[in-house]
Design an enzyme around this catalytic site. Structure first.
Site, PDB file in Angstrom:
ATOM      1  N   HIS B 128       0.869  -1.174   0.000  1.00  0.00           N
ATOM      2  CA  HIS B 128       0.000   0.000   0.000  1.00  0.00           C
ATOM      3  C   HIS B 128       0.910   1.229   0.000  1.00  0.00           C
ATOM      4  CE1 HIS B 128      -2.869   2.892   1.763  1.00  0.00           C
ATOM      5  NE2 HIS B 128      -3.840   2.051   1.499  1.00  0.00           N
ATOM      6  N   GLN B 209      -4.763  -5.200   6.967  1.00  0.00           N
ATOM      7  CA  GLN B 209      -5.760  -6.174   6.521  1.00  0.00           C
ATOM      8  C   GLN B 209      -5.705  -7.446   7.364  1.00  0.00           C
ATOM      9  OE1 GLN B 209      -8.119  -5.540   4.372  1.00  0.00           O
ATOM     10  NE2 GLN B 209      -7.304  -3.571   3.733  1.00  0.00           N
ATOM     11  N   LYS B 232     -10.669  -0.503  10.289  1.00  0.00           N
ATOM     12  CA  LYS B 232     -10.908  -1.701   9.483  1.00  0.00           C
ATOM     13  C   LYS B 232     -11.323  -2.881  10.372  1.00  0.00           C
ATOM     14  CE  LYS B 232      -7.386  -0.386   6.075  1.00  0.00           C
ATOM     15  NZ  LYS B 232      -8.104   0.204   4.959  1.00  0.00           N
ATOM     16  N   CYS B 370      -4.747   2.394  -3.759  1.00  0.00           N
ATOM     17  CA  CYS B 370      -3.551   2.914  -3.083  1.00  0.00           C
ATOM     18  C   CYS B 370      -2.360   1.983  -3.266  1.00  0.00           C
ATOM     19  CB  CYS B 370      -3.804   3.129  -1.587  1.00  0.00           C
ATOM     20  SG  CYS B 370      -5.006   4.412  -1.230  1.00  0.00           S
TER      21      CYS B 370
END
Lengths: 155, 412
Positions: B128, B209, B232, B370
């Protein structure tokens, strides 16, 4: 897009000319012996439009082509722009662009009937008013055109 | 619709905890498949933050009154929850930041200042931008080298390339993702840590993530730094976490200066607070931290293993359904993957797909995610991405697949 449903704004938007023009643009390519050329790019999505044109003695667009790499909205907007501005001079094009951007911003309902008449084929994009994040896809070709009309090739 | 449903734990009852999932979008039931960008929030998080504002709130660490002391207790209690969530050895190893980006910038600035100009930082092609730009800034500031390990055509981290970049022993830090936000690829973190340490380098994982989709144990991974973000993980925005080994935090100079991070302050020179406070200047994100604590309680009660099993079954089902769509290509073929799927549809731009899905109430992300260098590496300008969460159902995956098939025919 469920076939049974009434057409939604996005579906109407894509049906009205846009899918067809994106698939087989009428004004794709480059003008040989162009007297103006400009580019527009959207770094956020990677879309690119290059416009080349030739003007007549009165400064009206006599021939215009675009090379567009982007989404259906972007490619169709470039093609319909090319068709609409043919025969117009820089002043008329500037007015048309302002009217087009106002329609995207304010919606078809806020656009006067004479203004809609002037926009012609560009009315196909009226429903982009509902999709704020996609409006720049339709305005990118106009940035490239402004650059092509500018003496230094920059908008 | 003939796909066989892989069986996972049934978490559908938990959907009732997420009020937003009952909303309609453009007249359709919301199908939210953009949780990898930011996840929706359960009432437990909403209530924790709102209750704090209604009943128990004051600035932390400095007040000598009841409200401040109680708020400090709750705030510091979240540090314990985060430490347990990551398997950290000590609560002092948890630094609260604004998000993952801020955490990586902290490491780039503070640990980066300990690197010598002839040393290098090694990242990968599938990072990212948050794990690229801070290192470019460091390189431009201090003259270190920035190296990039390759990604295979299948979308896996190329360990041979990683090994080759480590070979000369000049890499001071390896900083790579634990799970790609574009490809869903889960990287072999423990193996990467071993390779880095053998080459004398420290290792950081961007868990933005991974921490959402699977259990994480930083000690089992033998990591040196690990970062993730609250929003997230079903928590609020504005709160992220840096975990680092205590000795590293102690050796690193402060990042931001201000109140709360100091020992004593004199004009001729000041001293710093003990870790982790040395890295927490200014009034922290108190409410957001409380929200993060509620989010961690929430996922821990369900169990990260259960969430992982649910998302694995869902991802297997989605891959099966999506691959059956004519002209659709799933981008990234790594067998070890989490609930993030990027795809491209022949003849259709990702943005047009996203708009036509949105018209049906389906939220996906489209673009470069991104991760421009990764897109370039894969020869793509953009992809559409569907990502899953604990509240995603196989019915929603079916709605996505059915609608995508109609979009394909519509744009063809």
């Amino acid at each position: 897009m469920p076939e049974a449903d009434a057409p939604s704004s996005a579906e109407a938007l894509y049906r009205a000319l846009v899918v067809g023009r994106a698939r087989t643009p009428v004004f794709a390519g480059a003008v040989e012996g162009a007297d103006g050329a400009g580019e527009g790019a959207n770094p956020l999505c990677g879309d690119r439009v290059a416009v080349s044109l030739r003007r007549d003695a009165e400064g009206r667009v006599a021939e215009i082509r675009h090379e567009s790499d982007g989404c259906a909205i972007c490619v169709a907007a470039a093609d319909l722009m090319a068709e609409t501005v043919s025969g117009l001079d820089a002043v008329a094009i500037g007015a048309l662009r302002s009217g087009f951007e106002a329609m995207l911003r304010d919606g078809a309902a806020a656009t006067s009937a004479p203004q809609r008449d002037r926009l012609g084929l560009l009315n196909a994009f009226a429903d982009l008013h509902e999709y704020k994040s996609r409006r720049k896809c339709a305005t990118l070709p106009w940035s490239a055109l402004s650059a092509a009309l500018a003496p230094d090739g920059k908008e | 619709m003939n796909a066989v449903l892989p069986v996972g734990p049934d978490l559908s009852a938990l959907r009732a905890d997420f009020p937003i999932l009952g909303e309609t979008v453009r007249g359709k039931k919301l199908v939210f498949l953009d949780s990898a960008a930011s996840a929706q929030k359960p009432v437990q998080v909403i209530d924790a933050m709102s209750d704090a504002m209604r009943r128990q709130y004051a600035n932390v660490h400095r007040g000598l009154h009841w409200m401040s002391e109680r708020t400090s207790d709750v705030y510091e209690g979240v540090r314990d929850k985060v430490a347990a969530f990551l398997g950290a050895g000590a609560r002092e190893e948890i630094v609260f930041t604004a998000n993952s980006t801020a955490a990586i910038n902290l490491v780039a600035h503070s640990f980066g200042s300990l690197l010598k100009p002839d040393q290098a930082v090694l990242i990968s092609e599938m990072e990212h931008h948050a794990n690229i730009i801070p290192w470019q800034l460091l390189r431009d500031r201090t003259g270190i080298a920035l190296r990039v390990a390759r990604v295979t055509d299948r979308g896996e981290l190329d360990l041979d390339s990683l090994r080759a970049e480590l070979a000369d022993g000049k890499v001071g830090l390896v900083s790579v993702t634990h799970m790609s936000n574009v490809l869903g690829t889960v990287t072999p973190a423990a193996e990467i840590a071993r390779m880095a340490h053998e080459a004398g380098a420290r290792v950081m994982f961007d868990g933005s993530q991974a921490a959402v989709h699977q259990p994480v144990d930083v000690q089992a991974l033998d990591a040196d730094f690990y970062v993730f973000t609250g929003h997230k993980l079903y928590g609020p925005t504005g709160i992220g976490v840096l975990w680092a080994r205590r000795e590293l935090l102690e050796a690193m100079p402060p990042f931001l200066g201000g109140g709360d991070m100091i020992g004593t302050v004199r004009f001729e020179g000041s001293t710093w607070a003990e870790v982790p406070h040395k890295f927490e200047a200014g009034t922290p994100a108190i409410l957001e931290t409380i929200g993060l604590g509620a989010a961690i309680d929430y996922v821990q009660r369900i169990g990260m293993e259960t969430i992982q099993a649910h998302e694995r079954a869902l991802t297997a089902h989605a891959l099966q359904r999506l691959r059956a769509i004519e002209g659709l290509r799933v981008v990234g073929e790594a067998p070890e993957r989490g609930g993030v799927i990027s795809f491209a549809l022949a003849g259709a731009h990702a943005h047009d797909i996203a708009t036509l899905l949105d018209q049906n109430g389906i939220a996906v992300r489209a673009g470069t995610h991104c991760a421009e260098p990764l897109m370039r590496r894969l020869g793509l300008t953009s992809t559409a991405r569907a990502s899953f969460a604990l509240y995603t159902t196989s019915e929603e995956v079916d709605v996505l697949a059915d609608t995508l098939d109609r979009v394909r025919r519509f744009l063809a």
